[in-house]
Design a protein around this motif. Structure first.
Motif, PDB file in Angstrom:
ATOM      1  N   TYR A 152      -5.335   7.560  -7.073  1.00 55.87           N
ATOM      2  CA  TYR A 152      -5.235   6.138  -6.715  1.00 55.87           C
ATOM      3  C   TYR A 152      -3.971   5.874  -5.907  1.00 55.87           C
ATOM      4  N   TYR A 153      -2.882   6.559  -6.267  1.00 59.78           N
ATOM      5  CA  TYR A 153      -1.654   6.376  -5.490  1.00 59.78           C
ATOM      6  C   TYR A 153      -1.813   6.948  -4.082  1.00 59.78           C
ATOM      7  N   LEU A 154      -2.412   8.133  -3.980  1.00 60.47           N
ATOM      8  CA  LEU A 154      -2.639   8.729  -2.662  1.00 60.47           C
ATOM      9  C   LEU A 154      -3.505   7.828  -1.787  1.00 60.47           C
ATOM     10  N   ASP A 155      -4.404   7.084  -2.420  1.00 58.71           N
ATOM     11  CA  ASP A 155      -5.297   6.224  -1.643  1.00 58.71           C
ATOM     12  C   ASP A 155      -4.572   5.013  -1.072  1.00 58.71           C
ATOM     13  N   THR A 156      -3.335   4.748  -1.530  1.00 59.75           N
ATOM     14  CA  THR A 156      -2.563   3.649  -0.951  1.00 59.75           C
ATOM     15  C   THR A 156      -1.759   4.108   0.270  1.00 59.75           C
TER      16      THR A 156
END
Length: 534
Positions: A152-156
């Motif tokens: 989820y962090y990488l997707d930001t």
């Protein structure tokens, strides 16, 4: 002499000799004590010398394609071509701060480059970390998130390419933990940035990244191979979330910034193929379908955009900071020595310059160069001297003078600069176009990205003296010109009042194209997104 118990078996020691030996022993002991006390005194009084002798911490230069030592992951970089010199020239400039490097806002247009394709395979990194829980835990600790939050962090984050050599805190994977070190990444390096434009991942090795230490760059020892155009004053760092760089009394000053603005929905990149602005949506490039719902909130970009600090004394020493993040003494000392050395070099060059430009030296030196050439009739070497005083005019004309801005507004509409000694004025016929086709008095066709003419870009590209430089593109390539004067104007606000009658028929016709637009926007996302986790 009579001996009651008989004669002694050997010679009898003389009492005065015993006292002499005792005195000698005491003298030796005293000498040893003085020696030890002397060593202790030297150690106590030379504590500062001992600190001074400690080497400055390392600043690792990371070339574009270098894997580095102890990388977190195999390379997931897709873009690995050297950055074109024209792209580097178009990169926005920031003012040089007291730390000896340029400070820029992370959302400045053109700070990062890109193409139609992603420069990093973010899904591959997510999958690798999912299959390596030990590395995933160390990686996640840098951002204060859990392992299950990594996708989820990488997707930001957004894949981009650096257009500047950029100073960051880099993290290698050593002994099961993330180990921070100060590093400069070469322009052309593929990275992932957050919505504030802060580099967060180096794609060639998967290493996490965070903002650099709040220290002077010259306080470090550079290690690694320097690339041919490396220059410390051309290195940039992204302003911390509570910083704002401004110019006060011709001095670049970093002051406290107000509360950070909301993160933008997109970043304006420099298209590395066309050298034109390229709008890139922030994040949203992974397919997270099938993953458990996100548990807990992710950290905000502002909360992570702070100077490097560490509670570990060894880590502090390696990164040149104290416990509170302030520069360590040896870093400040090294920076002061570097400044003194630079000042001495500049002073030596300046002291030599007047001798070379002196009229008397030039006049006497020019006559004997070609003795075979006869002197002018009735003339002598002294007769040639009068024109020489024109030489000092060169430094005056070459001296930087602040750009003169007139008018009010939010974008530059006209600018004047010098080409080969001739002033050229250019006007912007359409300030609303993404790329401005300039109309110039010398007849040469030039273009410039309109974003470079807007207030924020002009401010960041103005040096402490007040001189604004801007990159212009012509048939000869990209050239950064020094602007003598410029005029502001307001960007016209589009007013669409005519479609009022068309509103009656619009609903029927607009309803059909709407799904098409959504599909086109979604299609690239699905093409460039791979499942983050199997």
């Amino acid at each position: 002499m009579n001996y009651p118990n008989g004669a002694p078996a050997g010679p009898v020691s003389n009492p005065p000799n015993d006292r002499k030996q005792i005195i000698i022993v005491l003298a030796v002991v005293a000498a040893l004590l003085l020696t030890f006390l002397g060593i202790g005194a030297v150690y106590l009084t030379s504590g500062s010398s001992k600190v001074k002798a400690s080497p400055a911490p390392e600043l690792v230069l990371e070339a574009m394609n270098s894997d580095g030592l102890d990388p977190f992951a195999p390379s997931v970089a897709v873009s690995n071509r050297p950055l074109d010199a024209n792209a580097r020239n178009l990169a926005p400039q920031g003012p040089v701060t007291p730390r000896g490097v340029q400070a820029v806002e992370g959302t400045t247009a053109g700070l990062y480059g890109g193409t139609g394709e992603a420069s990093c395979d973010t899904a591959a990194l997510a999958n690798f970390l999912a299959n390596n829980p030990g590395k995933a835990a160390a990686w996640a600790s840098v951002f204060g998130i859990g392992v299950d939050q990594i996708p989820y962090y990488l997707d930001t984050l957004t894949p981009v390419v650096l257009t500047h050599d950029t100073w960051v805190t880099n993290y290698s994977y050593e002994n099961g933990v993330a180990t921070p070190f100060q590093s400069v990444l070469q322009a052309g390096t593929a990275v992932l940035v957050d919505s504030y434009g802060i580099p967060r991942v180096r794609c060639a090795c998967g290493n996490p990244l965070s903002p650099p230490a709040g220290t002077p760059l010259s306080g470090y020892r550079t290690v690694g191979s320097q690339w041919d155009y490396y220059a410390p004053r051309q290195v940039v760092y992204v302003n911390y979330h509570n910083e704002h760089t401004t110019i006060i009394n011709n001095t670049t000053t970093v002051v406290a910034a107000p509360n950070p603005a909301p993160a933008p929905a997109s970043l304006t990149l420099l298209d590395l193929n066309t050298l034109q602005p390229l709008l890139r949506t922030v994040g949203g490039i992974l397919n997270l379908a099938g993953l458990p719902p996100l548990q807990g909130a992710l950290p905000t970009p502002a909360s992570l955009n702070t100077p490097f600090v560490s509670p570990d004394p060894e880590v502090q020493t390696a990164n040149g900071v104290q416990a509170d993040g302030q520069p360590a003494e040896n870093v400040l000392r090294q920076a002061a020595e570097a400044t003194d050395s630079e000042s001495s070099s500049v002073a030596a060059a300046e002291s030599a310059a007047p001798q070379e430009g002196s009229p008397s030296v030039d006049a006497s030196a020019q006559v004997p160069v070609d003795p075979s050439v006869p002197a002018a009739p009735g003339g002598s070497s002294a007769a040639q001297a009068p024109p020489a005083p024109a030489a000092p005019a060169a430094p005056t004309s070459a001296a930087a003078t602040p750009t003169v801005f007139t008018g009010t507004g939010d974008i530059v509409s006209t600018l004047t600069f010098t080409v080969d000694g001739t002033q050229v004025s250019c006007s912007v016929p359409d300030v609303t176009a993404p790329t401005a086709d300039l109309i110039c008095t010398d007849g040469i066709t030039r273009t410039v990205s309109s974003s470079y003419l807007q207030t924020s870009s002009v401010t960041s590209a103005t040096d402490p003296v007040g001189v604004w430089t801007v990159p212009l593109t012509s048939g000869a390539g990209v050239e950064r010109v020094t602007v003598l004067s410029a005029a502001w104007t307001l960007i016209p606000t589009p007013t669409v009042e005519a479609p009022a009658p068309a509103t009656e028929t619009a609903p029927t016709e607009t309803a059909t194209p709407a799904p098409e637009t959504t599909t086109e926007t979604t299609a690239p996302t699905s093409d460039t997104s791979a499942p983050a986790v199997p």
